[in-house]
Motif scaffolding. Sequence first.
Motif, short mmCIF file in Angstrom:
data_model
loop_
_atom_site.label_atom_id
_atom_site.label_comp_id
_atom_site.label_asym_id
_atom_site.label_seq_id
_atom_site.Cartn_x
_atom_site.Cartn_y
_atom_site.Cartn_z
N ASP A 182 -50.34 13.14 5.75
CA ASP A 182 -49.19 12.84 6.61
C ASP A 182 -47.87 13.32 6.03
N GLY A 183 -47.89 14.51 5.44
CA GLY A 183 -46.68 15.12 4.91
C GLY A 183 -46.29 14.68 3.52
N ARG A 184 -47.05 13.75 2.92
CA ARG A 184 -46.69 13.26 1.58
C ARG A 184 -46.75 14.37 0.53
N ILE A 185 -47.59 15.36 0.76
CA ILE A 185 -47.72 16.46 -0.20
C ILE A 185 -46.38 17.14 -0.42
N TYR A 186 -45.56 17.23 0.62
CA TYR A 186 -44.26 17.89 0.49
C TYR A 186 -43.38 17.19 -0.54
N LEU B 2 -57.82 20.83 -3.79
CA LEU B 2 -57.52 19.69 -2.94
C LEU B 2 -56.05 19.69 -2.51
N MET B 3 -55.14 19.92 -3.47
CA MET B 3 -53.72 19.96 -3.15
C MET B 3 -53.37 21.16 -2.26
N ALA B 4 -54.02 22.30 -2.52
CA ALA B 4 -53.77 23.50 -1.71
C ALA B 4 -54.21 23.28 -0.27
N ASN B 5 -55.34 22.62 -0.08
CA ASN B 5 -55.82 22.34 1.28
C ASN B 5 -54.84 21.44 2.02
N ALA B 6 -54.27 20.47 1.30
CA ALA B 6 -53.29 19.57 1.91
C ALA B 6 -52.03 20.33 2.30
N LEU B 7 -51.60 21.24 1.41
CA LEU B 7 -50.40 22.02 1.69
C LEU B 7 -50.63 22.98 2.85
N GLU B 8 -51.82 23.58 2.89
CA GLU B 8 -52.15 24.49 4.00
C GLU B 8 -52.14 23.74 5.33
N SER C 48 -46.82 22.35 10.37
CA SER C 48 -45.64 21.62 10.85
C SER C 48 -44.39 22.14 10.14
N GLU C 49 -43.27 21.64 10.54
CA GLU C 49 -41.99 22.09 10.00
C GLU C 49 -41.81 21.63 8.55
N THR C 50 -41.42 22.56 7.68
CA THR C 50 -41.14 22.22 6.29
C THR C 50 -39.83 21.44 6.20
N PRO C 51 -39.80 20.31 5.49
CA PRO C 51 -38.54 19.56 5.35
C PRO C 51 -37.43 20.44 4.79
N ASN C 52 -36.25 20.31 5.34
CA ASN C 52 -35.13 21.17 4.96
C ASN C 52 -34.81 21.12 3.48
N ILE D 78 -37.95 26.20 -1.98
CA ILE D 78 -39.01 26.51 -2.94
C ILE D 78 -40.17 27.27 -2.29
N PHE D 79 -40.06 27.55 -0.99
CA PHE D 79 -41.11 28.28 -0.27
C PHE D 79 -40.68 29.71 0.04
N SER D 80 -41.64 30.65 -0.03
CA SER D 80 -41.37 32.01 0.41
C SER D 80 -41.67 32.14 1.91
N ARG D 81 -42.63 31.35 2.38
CA ARG D 81 -42.95 31.22 3.80
C ARG D 81 -43.71 29.91 3.97
N PRO D 82 -43.92 29.44 5.19
CA PRO D 82 -44.56 28.13 5.38
C PRO D 82 -45.87 27.99 4.59
N GLY D 83 -45.92 26.97 3.75
CA GLY D 83 -47.12 26.67 2.99
C GLY D 83 -47.33 27.49 1.74
N ILE D 84 -46.45 28.47 1.50
CA ILE D 84 -46.60 29.35 0.34
C ILE D 84 -45.37 29.20 -0.57
N LEU D 85 -45.61 28.73 -1.77
CA LEU D 85 -44.51 28.52 -2.72
C LEU D 85 -44.05 29.84 -3.32
N LYS D 86 -42.77 29.89 -3.68
CA LYS D 86 -42.22 31.08 -4.33
C LYS D 86 -42.78 31.21 -5.74
#
Length: 287
Positions: free
Chosen positions: A36-40, A174-180, A185-189, A194-202
Amino acid sequence: MLEAKFYDTYHFCNVVKNVLYHSENYLGVLNDFHGDGRIYYRLSTFNKYSILHEFIEFIVHDVYYDQSSEAALEKKQKNQEVYQDIPIALNILRPSALPIELALEHHNMPHQSFEDFLDKQNKKFIECDIDDAYEFIHTLRETGVFHELIEHISKEVFHVVFQNRDLMKNFNILMANALEHEARSETPNEIKKIFSRPGILKRVAIPVWVRRAVFFRDRGRCVLCDKDLSGQVNLENKENYDHIVPLAMHGLNDISNIQLLCKECNQHEKRAKEAVTSDNYQSWYTY
């Protein structure tokens, strides 16, 4: 320097292992950690108190609450009744002491006992219920000693499980699956930077402290081909610090997701962008 007390440390290591290797049996529990978005809000860029530390803390916290469940409390109360006329047995079993108390005692952390807590409520242990046990734990939380204990145990467990790269791979998958999943959904502002694109960290520079920890854990050798990367044998062999779960596969910038590879293995073995590691370790013990 970590002053390890090793009170139930390996029990918690085993719980962590079971949750990660049999995650399908713990979906409800795991959802409370990353769903439920907690991973963010658990993402960071190479914090020393890593997301793996947070996960271990979450598990330890859950275990202590489970050990103070209604069924566990009733069992302790029954023991109190059975052995009430045998003082020596009561002194050994100590049924009125909750597991969290025994851990605090072992770690020499001053705290109020459950019996003293109940006494202030004009209650006897044999009369108390699960609400009293949870209220006692809440009191420990308010004093800060509960968090102090959980954090210390989490560091001890991390010290052990960090050595297991396959476990690190499972955790990061496990964490990658949660992030994927959340990438839909929309990434919190507040964390978009820290993201290069949705779900992909820089990609960021890996800190020196991370490289040193990983180098010593992997004993200065490529974890895939066992090539010596210490510089003592061959100056041409250069160490590469690799994400076990690639960033392109929603991997994290976390110390638990880094391993030591040689240049060749990093270029060739990781070409498929899969989560790859090995269970080969340089032994420090000769048989």
